[in-house]
Design an enzyme around this catalytic site. Structure first.
Site, mmCIF file in Angstrom:
data_model
loop_
_atom_site.group_PDB
_atom_site.id
_atom_site.type_symbol
_atom_site.label_atom_id
_atom_site.label_comp_id
_atom_site.label_asym_id
_atom_site.label_seq_id
_atom_site.Cartn_x
_atom_site.Cartn_y
_atom_site.Cartn_z
ATOM 1 N N ASP A 198 0.825 -1.205 0.000
ATOM 2 C CA ASP A 198 0.000 0.000 0.000
ATOM 3 C C ASP A 198 0.864 1.262 0.000
ATOM 4 O O ASP A 198 1.872 1.332 0.727
ATOM 5 C CB ASP A 198 -0.878 -0.029 1.264
ATOM 6 C CG ASP A 198 -1.872 1.107 1.322
ATOM 7 O OD1 ASP A 198 -2.765 1.149 0.464
ATOM 8 O OD2 ASP A 198 -1.755 1.961 2.238
ATOM 9 N N GLU A 261 1.622 -0.170 -4.905
ATOM 10 C CA GLU A 261 0.538 0.760 -5.230
ATOM 11 C C GLU A 261 1.093 2.171 -5.237
ATOM 12 O O GLU A 261 1.520 2.685 -4.205
ATOM 13 C CB GLU A 261 -0.584 0.666 -4.197
ATOM 14 C CG GLU A 261 -1.792 1.483 -4.611
ATOM 15 C CD GLU A 261 -2.323 2.445 -3.581
ATOM 16 O OE1 GLU A 261 -3.442 2.931 -3.756
ATOM 17 O OE2 GLU A 261 -1.614 2.756 -2.585
#
Ligand code: NOJ
Length: 528
Positions: A198, A261
């Site tokens: 993330d 990401e």
């Protein structure tokens, strides 16, 4: 080739996949029950958005313990069962690793904010106030407002790239690094097949905390986060070194997949590959105008930038962006599915896109997403694309026995897995056929990509492996169109309209409105 190069990844938002215990929220046992469906669909691996203990202010992206399971989702034993069952069914399992920040309830942050002298003070990013008492610099939070929050007790500000309940970790601290590497080891030791990392571009910030400059192209009414060019608050030159260490750690476990990401322009993604991230998500199909010339430019530029050295990947939707069927409409969503699953590289399929699920309007009293609450009215809220999976026409779409945490789409009685499994022309069967073709045809699995043609209506490209050549022709328009080329010979393998398989192609491919076809080209005739 690695498993993730051969197959597609299915992205599950755990709160919304399957509720097994009647609390209106999906859970791990529910996912385990539904693995058979994932296997039937033909994906190779499943990625779960966060399942760790969390106050759920950002729905699991605010973690209080990286090495446990939130009771809402189950227990570590449930997780082990899920993992074992996935592996038994030949599916890989990826977790969401959230390294940039924790919850403000995480014991590390509680310790860090307890005193300026606490040994874990520097596990987070603390700074003195500016001379006027305001925040240390002008950085802004993705979710609105300053990225700095004042802590009265210790008289300093802490940084939060997202919500103030999500303080940023300080990856410049060697102890913090080790603690987070231990988190990765914990899950790799348990047998997970990799991570989606993330907010990876944010792990390192400018050491001097320089102000981000204003963005001259920003206009009122646009997402306020884009008021600045985020030159110093993310994507710093020291990051690749850190990623290299992450990859080394992973390599000790074989080759677990690391996906990054990062919402960055293409040239800035290349260093992530070079540092050992197997691929940073390629979000371009979610951002580009749906026009064949523009999509061609995206593909060709991407292929050229990767220069054969890095592995491509494609995404149509995720839990942070409007669903593809809502962006493009149901007919073009089928064309997009054919594009996603026939381009070179790993495809990530967001749960429900295979049914053509749409964004669901959320009445104000049922809004959950903090982004929508903080920055209302701009359509930034992410609840619409996170609604429950539509399994059947039964009560609550077969997702739960009780009213689910988010509303179910009104069309669920028609748009659901059970109904579409019965209908060979459904979106679901189209996805399944495309996934089968991908697995069966080396040209799709690993073959070269060649750009062939584009016009206002059409995009045509070829995938090729040894003597096998597959042509993909996509009609982006609501009018019929023909791709003509003297000498073109072949047989139609699949159409998004699913009614002309086996049709012979000679000199031209006539396409109906909103149709995409895959044609197996005959081997070039020998001239000798
Ligand atoms: C990206 C995640 O996909 C999003 O859902 C989350 O809110 C932020 N990172 C913060 O973790």
């Amino acid at each position: 080739m690695h498993w993730w190069q051969r197959g597609a990844i299915y992205h599950i938002y755990p709160r919304s996949f399957q509720d097994s215990n009647g609390d209106g929220v999906g859970d791990l046992a529910g996912i385990t029950e539904r693995l058979k469906y994932c296997q039937w669909l033909g994906v190779s691996g499943v990625w779960l958005s966060p399942i760790y203990p969390s106050p759920m202010v950002d729905f699991g992206y605010d973690v209080t313990d990286h090495t446990d399971i939130d009771p809402l989702f189950g227990t570590l034993a449930d997780f082990d069962r899920l993992l074992a069952e996935a592996h038994r069914q030949g599916l890989r399992l990826l977790l969401d690793f959230v390294p940039n920040h924790t919850s403000d309830f995480h014991p590390w942050f509680v310790a860090s904010r307890s005193s300026r002298d606490h040994p874990r003070r520097d596990w987070y990013i603390w700074r003195d106030a500016a001379p006027d008492g305001g925040p240390p610099n002008n950085w802004i939070s993705v979710f609105g407002g300053s990225a700095w929050e004042w802590d009265e007790a210790t008289g300093q500000y802490y940084l939060h790239s997202y919500l103030k309940q999500q303080p940023d970790l300080n990856w410049r601290s060697p102890e913090l690094q080790q603690a987070m590497f231990d988190v990765m080891r914990f899950w790799l030791d348990r047998g997970v097949d990799g991570f989606r990392v993330d907010a990876v571009s944010r792990l390192i910030k400018d050491e001097q905390f320089r102000d981000d400059p204003p963005n001259p192209d920003w206009r009122p009414g646009q997402d306020p986060y884009h008021q600045q060019l985020h030159l110093f608050s993310r994507d710093q030159p020291e990051l690749p070194d850190l990623l290299r260490r992450m990859r080394q750690l992973a390599a000790a476990y074989g080759e677990p997949l690391l996906i990054g990401e990062a919402y960055l322009p293409l040239p800035r993604l290349i260093p992530y590959y070079e540092a050992g991230i197997h691929f940073p998500f390629n979000f371009q199909l979610m951002r580009t105008t749906w026009d064949p010339q523009q999509v061609r430019a995206v593909i060709d530029t991407y292929e050229a930038a990767l220069a054969g050295a890095h592995w491509p990947n494609w995404v149509l939707s995720n839990h942070d962006n409007s669903r593809v069927a809502s962006r493009l409409g149901p007919a073009q969503a089928r064309v997009a599915a054919m594009l996603l699953l026939t381009l070179r590289g790993t495809a990530t399929v967001y749960y429900g896109d295979e049914l053509g699920m749409c964004d669901v309007p959320i009445p104000p009293e049922r809004v959950h997403d903090p982004w929508e609450r903080n920055v209302p009215g701009l359509g930034l809220g992410r609840d619409p694309e996170r609604t429950p999976m539509q399994w059947s026409a039964a009560l609550h779409a077969g997702f739960s026995m009780v009213t689910p945490w988010l509303p179910i789409a009104e069309n669920f009685a028609q748009c659901n897995v059970a109904a579409q499994q019965q209908d060979s022309r459904s979106m679901l069967h189209l996805y399944r056929r495309l996934l089968q073709l991908r697995a069966a045809e080396p040209a799709f699995e690993s073959g070269a990509y060649t750009s062939r043609f584009s016009s206002d209506q059409l995009l045509v490209y070829q995938r090729e492996h040894a003597a096998q050549r597959l042509l993909v022709a996509l009609n982006f328009s609501a009018q019929p169109a023909t791709f003509a080329e003297a000498g073109l010979r072949g047989k139609t393998l699949l159409s998004t309209n699913q009614d002309r398989e086996g049709a012979t192609v000679q000199d031209a491919i006539p396409l109906e409105a909103n149709e995409g076809v895959i044609v197996r080209l005959n081997a070039p005739e020998s001239t000798s």
